[in-house]
Design an enzyme around this catalytic site. Sequence first.
Site, PDB file in Angstrom:
ATOM      1  N   ASP A  47     -79.002  44.637   7.551  1.00  0.00           N
ATOM      2  CA  ASP A  47     -77.721  44.933   8.184  1.00  0.00           C
ATOM      3  C   ASP A  47     -77.794  46.085   9.170  1.00  0.00           C
ATOM      4  O   ASP A  47     -78.729  46.868   9.161  1.00  0.00           O
ATOM      5  CB  ASP A  47     -76.723  45.351   7.092  1.00  0.00           C
ATOM      6  CG  ASP A  47     -76.003  44.152   6.527  1.00  0.00           C
ATOM      7  OD1 ASP A  47     -76.375  43.021   6.889  1.00  0.00           O
ATOM      8  OD2 ASP A  47     -75.067  44.349   5.725  1.00  0.00           O
ATOM      9  N   LYS A  69     -73.360  42.822  12.055  1.00  0.00           N
ATOM     10  CA  LYS A  69     -72.136  43.235  11.369  1.00  0.00           C
ATOM     11  C   LYS A  69     -71.844  44.697  11.635  1.00  0.00           C
ATOM     12  O   LYS A  69     -72.169  45.571  10.851  1.00  0.00           O
ATOM     13  CB  LYS A  69     -72.241  43.035   9.857  1.00  0.00           C
ATOM     14  CG  LYS A  69     -72.184  41.617   9.465  1.00  0.00           C
ATOM     15  CD  LYS A  69     -71.159  41.441   8.396  1.00  0.00           C
ATOM     16  CE  LYS A  69     -70.916  39.984   8.180  1.00  0.00           C
ATOM     17  NZ  LYS A  69     -69.912  39.749   7.206  1.00  0.00           N
ATOM     18  N   MET A 185     -64.648  52.710   5.911  1.00  0.00           N
ATOM     19  CA  MET A 185     -64.108  51.951   7.063  1.00  0.00           C
ATOM     20  C   MET A 185     -62.688  52.401   7.419  1.00  0.00           C
ATOM     21  O   MET A 185     -61.857  51.582   7.771  1.00  0.00           O
ATOM     22  CB  MET A 185     -64.096  50.433   6.750  1.00  0.00           C
ATOM     23  CG  MET A 185     -65.459  49.876   6.404  1.00  0.00           C
ATOM     24  SD  MET A 185     -65.359  48.191   5.734  1.00  0.00           S
ATOM     25  CE  MET A 185     -64.945  48.493   4.015  1.00  0.00           C
TER      26      MET A 185
END
Length: 527
Positions: A47, A69, A185
């Site tokens: 990732d 991503k 996030m």
Amino acid sequence: MATERKKSARSFAPGKVYLIGAGPGDPSLITVKGRALLEKAEVVVYDYLASKKLLAYVPKDAELIYAGKMGGVKHTHTQAEINRMLVEHAMAGKTVVRLKGGDPFIFGRGGEEIEELVEAGVPFEVVPGVTSATAAATYAGVPITHRQYTSSVAFVTGHEDPTKADSNIAWDKLATGIGTLVFYMGIKNLPHITQRLMEHGRDPQTPVLVVRWASTPEQRSVVGTLADIAEVVREANIKPPALVVVGEVVSLREKINWFEKKPLFGRRILITRTREQASDLVARLEDLGADCLEWPTISLAPPDSWAELDRELDRLGSYHWLVFTSINAIRFFFARLFEKGMDARDLKGPRIATVGATTAEELRAHGVKADLLPEEFTGEGLAASLIAHGMAGKSILIPRALKAREVLPEELEAAGAAVQVVPVYRNVRPEAKTDELRRELAERQVDVITFTSSSTVTNFLHMLNAADQEELHRLLAGVRVAVIGPITARTAEKAGLSINIQPETFTIPDLVESIRAFFAAGTPSAA
Ligand code: SAH
């Protein structure tokens, strides 16, 4: 043979998928188990947030698949594609590592990927990782729990639109029910998140910490209160990936902050050595907290022909001294020695000299102890030490770079020795990439550039390709120049650079120490 074995593996047993937490950013924060599995991976699907440096552990012939991503940016593969990929490679009998930032089961969709594997009947294991929440708090000097402040902590996604009516998050309970809150996030939604918490009764003066790229040399952190952190983050222009830590424990940072107090934290240092040689310098600087940009200005290649060395290897016994002036010379020399079916035992004839401690260490790694090490680690120092042993009538073999300084052979010859210089490698200048280098210097605010030999200076300036002195100084405005020793300094000065940092002895540890001392002197002391 190998293909046959794989074929049979395919028809009888699937491989296995290891879902591994890469840790928060610093590659050394992966678990021992995770690293061991990377070392036997055949396929690695990784990732955006997993440190690319971990890929160095993966076997060279493994297939590397970037699954992307990045928040807000177009995804390289959809989640369905990633799931399918894992199943397919495992079904083909492969050992697959799925490498994810932090911990795979914390906001990492690890659960979904494993469910897919279970349905397809693919064997798997999950290796936890250090999640970025604990790393961010720790590396910013905040213990996320503390007996005097809080006995509960929650990990919350900040990705959810907090204005939506049917929120999955019980904001009323979260706001006052839990001591420390960590939002993943959450940068984009930060104003909403803080608003919600205050609406539901959390004290607006609660301290808040925001950490970007935690545990890496690029770490940045800011603190504020629930009432003002959104503004602080906006003004400091903090972008994802970053974590938000809310709670009284944040106030402990003033006492505990340790990572950001490293002497070279936040300093960006450009490394111009060959990639093969940079690792020691980089490791030492990173240990002091520096952010190193590797920009190799030299790469190494074997000589056009081995004929000369081969001839001398066949008559090694006739030499009195074998002299090594660099690590590279040792590596290429031994590689060829082995290629010819020889080894360290064939070096028993001549006595062996090295130019310094690191070369002696490299030699030792090849099973050979140096007979002579000069007091001063330069070509001149080595010449003086050899001459002190008596050079009249002696024959000396020096395997080294095709082009190198002639001081050593000349001085030994003047002292009566017969010197044979044979090339065992060539220094090649890598592709210039002038635009990229200029962009790097302009955008990344380089604090120091390090030169560890004259050719690094010359090649760097060639890459930079300044039209004149004026442009050179403009391109290097604010960049301090660090050189390893007087010869490199002279080359740099001749080219119009002024030297800011130069150690008294010419070794990498001393160069690093001089850089540390330079910045320590420039920072006002607390006393
Ligand atoms: N599984 C990961 C989290 C993935 S969600 C883990 O356990 O850490 C992605 C979010 O993680 C980012 O938006 C950011 O909030 C956080 N994150 C991951 N690595 C980070 C880092 N080095 N510094 C700060 N935040 C990080």
